[in-house]
Motif scaffolding. Structure first.
Motif, mmCIF file in Angstrom:
data_model
loop_
_atom_site.group_PDB
_atom_site.id
_atom_site.type_symbol
_atom_site.label_atom_id
_atom_site.label_comp_id
_atom_site.label_asym_id
_atom_site.label_seq_id
_atom_site.Cartn_x
_atom_site.Cartn_y
_atom_site.Cartn_z
ATOM 1 N N ILE A 54 32.404 16.297 18.183
ATOM 2 C CA ILE A 54 32.209 15.440 19.353
ATOM 3 C C ILE A 54 33.521 15.196 20.078
ATOM 4 O O ILE A 54 33.567 15.164 21.321
ATOM 5 N N ASN A 55 34.601 15.033 19.348
ATOM 6 C CA ASN A 55 35.892 14.742 19.976
ATOM 7 C C ASN A 55 36.456 15.928 20.744
ATOM 8 O O ASN A 55 37.293 15.751 21.634
ATOM 9 N N THR A 56 36.021 17.134 20.416
ATOM 10 C CA THR A 56 36.542 18.325 21.092
ATOM 11 C C THR A 56 35.993 18.400 22.509
ATOM 12 O O THR A 56 34.788 18.331 22.728
ATOM 13 N N PRO A 57 36.873 18.526 23.511
ATOM 14 C CA PRO A 57 36.390 18.572 24.899
ATOM 15 C C PRO A 57 35.584 19.826 25.189
ATOM 16 O O PRO A 57 35.669 20.836 24.479
ATOM 17 N N ALA A 58 34.801 19.745 26.248
ATOM 18 C CA ALA A 58 33.879 20.830 26.583
ATOM 19 C C ALA A 58 34.598 22.137 26.870
ATOM 20 O O ALA A 58 34.006 23.213 26.725
ATOM 21 N N SER A 59 35.880 22.076 27.258
ATOM 22 C CA SER A 59 36.634 23.313 27.486
ATOM 23 C C SER A 59 36.741 24.139 26.217
ATOM 24 O O SER A 59 36.916 25.363 26.269
ATOM 25 N N ASP A 60 36.647 23.492 25.060
ATOM 26 C CA ASP A 60 36.707 24.177 23.777
ATOM 27 C C ASP A 60 35.449 23.968 22.939
ATOM 28 O O ASP A 60 35.423 24.302 21.755
ATOM 29 N N MET A 61 34.400 23.383 23.525
ATOM 30 C CA MET A 61 33.162 23.146 22.780
ATOM 31 C C MET A 61 31.971 23.369 23.697
ATOM 32 O O MET A 61 31.104 22.522 23.868
ATOM 33 N N GLY A 62 31.943 24.559 24.292
ATOM 34 C CA GLY A 62 30.778 24.979 25.056
ATOM 35 C C GLY A 62 29.745 25.581 24.131
ATOM 36 O O GLY A 62 29.911 25.603 22.900
ATOM 37 N N PRO A 63 28.646 26.090 24.669
ATOM 38 C CA PRO A 63 27.625 26.716 23.821
ATOM 39 C C PRO A 63 28.164 27.822 22.922
ATOM 40 O O PRO A 63 27.740 27.945 21.762
ATOM 41 N N ASP A 64 29.106 28.632 23.427
ATOM 42 C CA ASP A 64 29.710 29.676 22.587
ATOM 43 C C ASP A 64 30.388 29.061 21.369
ATOM 44 O O ASP A 64 30.230 29.539 20.242
ATOM 45 N N ASP A 65 31.178 28.004 21.613
ATOM 46 C CA ASP A 65 31.952 27.388 20.537
ATOM 47 C C ASP A 65 31.056 26.650 19.553
ATOM 48 O O ASP A 65 31.323 26.648 18.344
ATOM 49 N N VAL B 34 23.745 19.500 24.251
ATOM 50 C CA VAL B 34 24.192 19.594 25.644
ATOM 51 C C VAL B 34 25.709 19.417 25.641
ATOM 52 O O VAL B 34 26.227 18.306 25.523
ATOM 53 N N CYS B 35 26.417 20.530 25.752
ATOM 54 C CA CYS B 35 27.866 20.529 25.545
ATOM 55 C C CYS B 35 28.621 19.819 26.661
ATOM 56 O O CYS B 35 29.738 19.350 26.448
ATOM 57 N N PHE B 36 28.038 19.756 27.829
ATOM 58 C CA PHE B 36 28.529 18.885 28.899
ATOM 59 C C PHE B 36 27.377 18.640 29.848
ATOM 60 O O PHE B 36 26.572 19.534 30.099
ATOM 61 N N ASP B 37 27.328 17.415 30.351
ATOM 62 C CA ASP B 37 26.214 17.037 31.222
ATOM 63 C C ASP B 37 26.746 16.474 32.530
ATOM 64 O O ASP B 37 27.224 15.347 32.582
ATOM 65 N N ILE C 22 19.352 24.019 17.101
ATOM 66 C CA ILE C 22 20.208 23.408 18.108
ATOM 67 C C ILE C 22 20.044 24.144 19.428
ATOM 68 O O ILE C 22 20.488 25.299 19.560
ATOM 69 N N PRO C 23 19.394 23.534 20.417
ATOM 70 C CA PRO C 23 19.424 24.093 21.771
ATOM 71 C C PRO C 23 20.766 23.761 22.395
ATOM 72 O O PRO C 23 21.073 22.590 22.660
ATOM 73 N N ALA C 24 21.596 24.781 22.590
ATOM 74 C CA ALA C 24 22.965 24.589 23.076
ATOM 75 C C ALA C 24 23.056 25.033 24.529
ATOM 76 O O ALA C 24 22.829 26.215 24.841
ATOM 77 N N VAL C 25 23.357 24.091 25.405
ATOM 78 C CA VAL C 25 23.390 24.366 26.847
ATOM 79 C C VAL C 25 24.484 23.517 27.480
ATOM 80 O O VAL C 25 25.000 22.568 26.883
ATOM 81 N N GLU C 26 24.829 23.871 28.710
ATOM 82 C CA GLU C 26 25.592 22.979 29.579
ATOM 83 C C GLU C 26 24.726 22.705 30.810
ATOM 84 O O GLU C 26 24.221 23.645 31.425
ATOM 85 N N ASN C 27 24.542 21.436 31.117
ATOM 86 C CA ASN C 27 23.759 21.073 32.304
ATOM 87 C C ASN C 27 24.694 21.079 33.498
ATOM 88 O O ASN C 27 25.344 20.071 33.809
ATOM 89 N N LEU D 138 32.534 10.684 29.512
ATOM 90 C CA LEU D 138 32.318 10.890 28.082
ATOM 91 C C LEU D 138 31.277 11.970 27.793
ATOM 92 O O LEU D 138 30.794 12.057 26.659
ATOM 93 N N MET D 139 30.953 12.782 28.780
ATOM 94 C CA MET D 139 29.831 13.699 28.576
ATOM 95 C C MET D 139 30.146 14.879 27.678
ATOM 96 O O MET D 139 29.264 15.682 27.372
ATOM 97 N N LYS D 140 31.390 14.998 27.197
ATOM 98 C CA LYS D 140 31.632 15.961 26.120
ATOM 99 C C LYS D 140 30.861 15.554 24.870
ATOM 100 O O LYS D 140 30.595 16.386 23.992
ATOM 101 N N LYS D 141 30.498 14.274 24.770
ATOM 102 C CA LYS D 141 29.792 13.787 23.581
ATOM 103 C C LYS D 141 28.289 14.004 23.662
ATOM 104 O O LYS D 141 27.568 13.603 22.751
ATOM 105 N N ASP D 142 27.801 14.652 24.729
ATOM 106 C CA ASP D 142 26.352 14.798 24.873
ATOM 107 C C ASP D 142 25.769 15.832 23.913
ATOM 108 O O ASP D 142 24.566 16.024 23.872
ATOM 109 N N MET D 143 26.653 16.478 23.129
ATOM 110 C CA MET D 143 26.176 17.331 22.041
ATOM 111 C C MET D 143 26.279 16.583 20.714
ATOM 112 O O MET D 143 26.263 17.178 19.624
#
Length: 450
Positions: free
Chosen positions: A144-155, A220-223, A268-273, A237-242
């Motif tokens: 959760i603490n990892t920002p979306a730049s490093d915690m997208g669906p791939d990550d 949802v890795c970022f919303d 886990i449905p992994a997406v970015e909105n 805080l939307m990096k925490k939406d996953m």
């Protein structure tokens, strides 16, 4: 300061005297406490002097009403060295775990972890269990603490594969347009506008003949809120939406490390909105895996859409227990605040087990009602259901009722509307990503399936 657990104290270990008032203090420490103005304030420590400048131990104030988690402050209150509890804690597992959790720090981006505080396991503590619980909590916090730049669906997929390798689990993934071919249209719709393709991650572990326990986590890795865009303050805080995905992975780590007798499945449905020319729109009608058509009243209620397709898949094999976790609604925070996640189930036995485990593990959860009359507020004039209500009332309840439409065959189902974040420092952890409910669920599952 990170905390290292050791099996038994050495002759160099220093005692920690947990006190709630001056009457609890050792006789030879009372005068020193008075001279230093120490009145056993909860979370405060006073180092006791020994001969020739050495340390002799510590007093630590703890309000009994605060519970064992207050002991987490020891991780930062004590100097480096080896320590042990002078008096056996009432709950040795939870006492040791609290100190370990209090030593957590997120170090990925340069923060120095410091040298470890060493704590001798109190008598009666199960060191292996304490370690696997701490590992699961730390996994959830780190993700959760990892920002979306490093915690997208791939990550997020990579994190699942790493966990799977550690426990000899198997992973399959449906990615991008293959979601349409495999009949996951809502996962595809929510994530198709992002740079990283949407996907459904599917982890399996354990004997196939064992009771089926399936965990579904919102990834949802970022919303951004989609086209019904969030304000800047809402995105912060939307990096925490996953956080739902992070928490079910933390729980899965605990389950697999314990070797529970279950057939575990994690979806886990992994997406970015995200927002792009092909983003789904307010007013669109989406097909779903279950065949229910969904009118989009708001693109910012996307979590329930991706969960619905994953829940429908999970439900098809009629698991013994189906649990979903999601950072789903602001309404839950308005009702109960950030520290007390609501959960929903129509299984009375399961609700009682969760409540008992929540209390024993000091892992707060609160049951909320699946109030069926509110389901009418999700009506649509052109589809089977709308993804939101128009009146804004009971948002967490109606979100749970929406999800319930996609679960029919599971023997028991529970939905946890977690926050996944601590807005301020607490004794057992710093502000930031947080595991919520998974220690209670681990206890409940261990009681059922060990």
């Amino acid at each position: 300061m990170p905390v290292e657990l050791i099996a038994r104290k050495s002759r160099h270990s220093l005692p920690i005297h947990v006190v709630s008032g001056t009457e609890d203090m050792p006789d030879d420490a009372r005068a020193w406490a008075r001279a230093n103005g120490f009145a056993a304030e909860s979370g405060k420590a006073l180092i006791l002097p020994g001969e020739k400048g050495a340390l002799a131990g510590a007093l630590f104030g703890l309000d009994p009403a605060q519970g064992n988690l207050g002991l987490g402050a020891l991780a930062k209150a004590l100097p480096e060295g080896e320590w042990h509890f002078a008096e056996p804690p009432a709950d040795p597992d939870l006492a040791a775990l609290s100190v370990v959790l209090g030593g957590y720090g997120f170090t990925r981006y340069g923060r120095k972890p410091g040298k470890a505080l060493r704590l001798a396991l109190p008598a009666g503590a199960d060191g292996d269990r304490v370690k696997r619980l701490a590992d699961g909590v730390f996994l959830a916090r780190d993700l959760i603490n990892t920002p979306a730049s490093d915690m997208g669906p791939d990550d997020l997929e990579k994190a699942v594969r790493t966990l799977a390798r550690a426990h000899e689990a198997t992973v399959s993934v449906v990615t991008g347009d293959a979601l349409l071919k495999k009949n996951f249209p809502m996962i595809h719709a929510v994530g198709r506008a992002a740079a990283q393709a949407p996907r459904l991650i599917d982890l399996s572990w354990g004997p196939k003949a064992a009771p089926k326990v399936t965990l579904v986590g919102k990834g949802v890795c970022f919303d951004t809120g989609g086209l019904d865009i969030k304000p800047a303050s809402g995105m912060l805080l939307m990096k925490k939406d996953m956080g739902g995905a992070a928490n079910v992975l933390g729980l899965a780590s605990m389950i697999m490390a314990a070797g529970l007798k279950v057939r575990l499945r994690v979806l886990i449905p992994a997406v970015e909105n995200a927002i792009s020319a092909n983003a789904f729109r307010p007013g669109d009608v989406l097909a779903s895996r279950k065949g229910i058509t969904v009118e989009i009243g708001n693109t910012d209620a996307e979590g329930r859409l991706v969960l619905a397709d994953a829940l429908a898949l999970a439900d098809e094999e009629a698991p013994h227990l189906l649990i979903d976790m999601a950072t789903l609604t602001g309404a839950a925070r308005v009702a109960l605040g950030p520290d007390l996640p609501p959960f929903y189930t129509d299984d009375e036995a399961l609700a009682a087990e969760v409540a008992t485990a929540s209390h024993s593990q000091e892992d707060p959860l609160w049951r909320m009602p699946l109030w069926q009359p509110y389901a009418a507020r999700l009506a649509s004039k052109i589809a089977d259901i709308n993804n939101v209500t128009t009146d804004g009332f009971a948002g967490s309840v109606t979100a749970a009722l929406f999800l319930k439409r996609f679960v029919e065959k599971a023997d028991a189902w529970a939905h946890f509307d977690i926050y996944g974040w601590s807005p301020s420092d607490r004794p057992h952890g710093p502000a930031g990503g947080e595991a919520q409910g998974i220690r209670a669920l681990e206890r409940m599952l261990s009681n059922r399936y060990r």
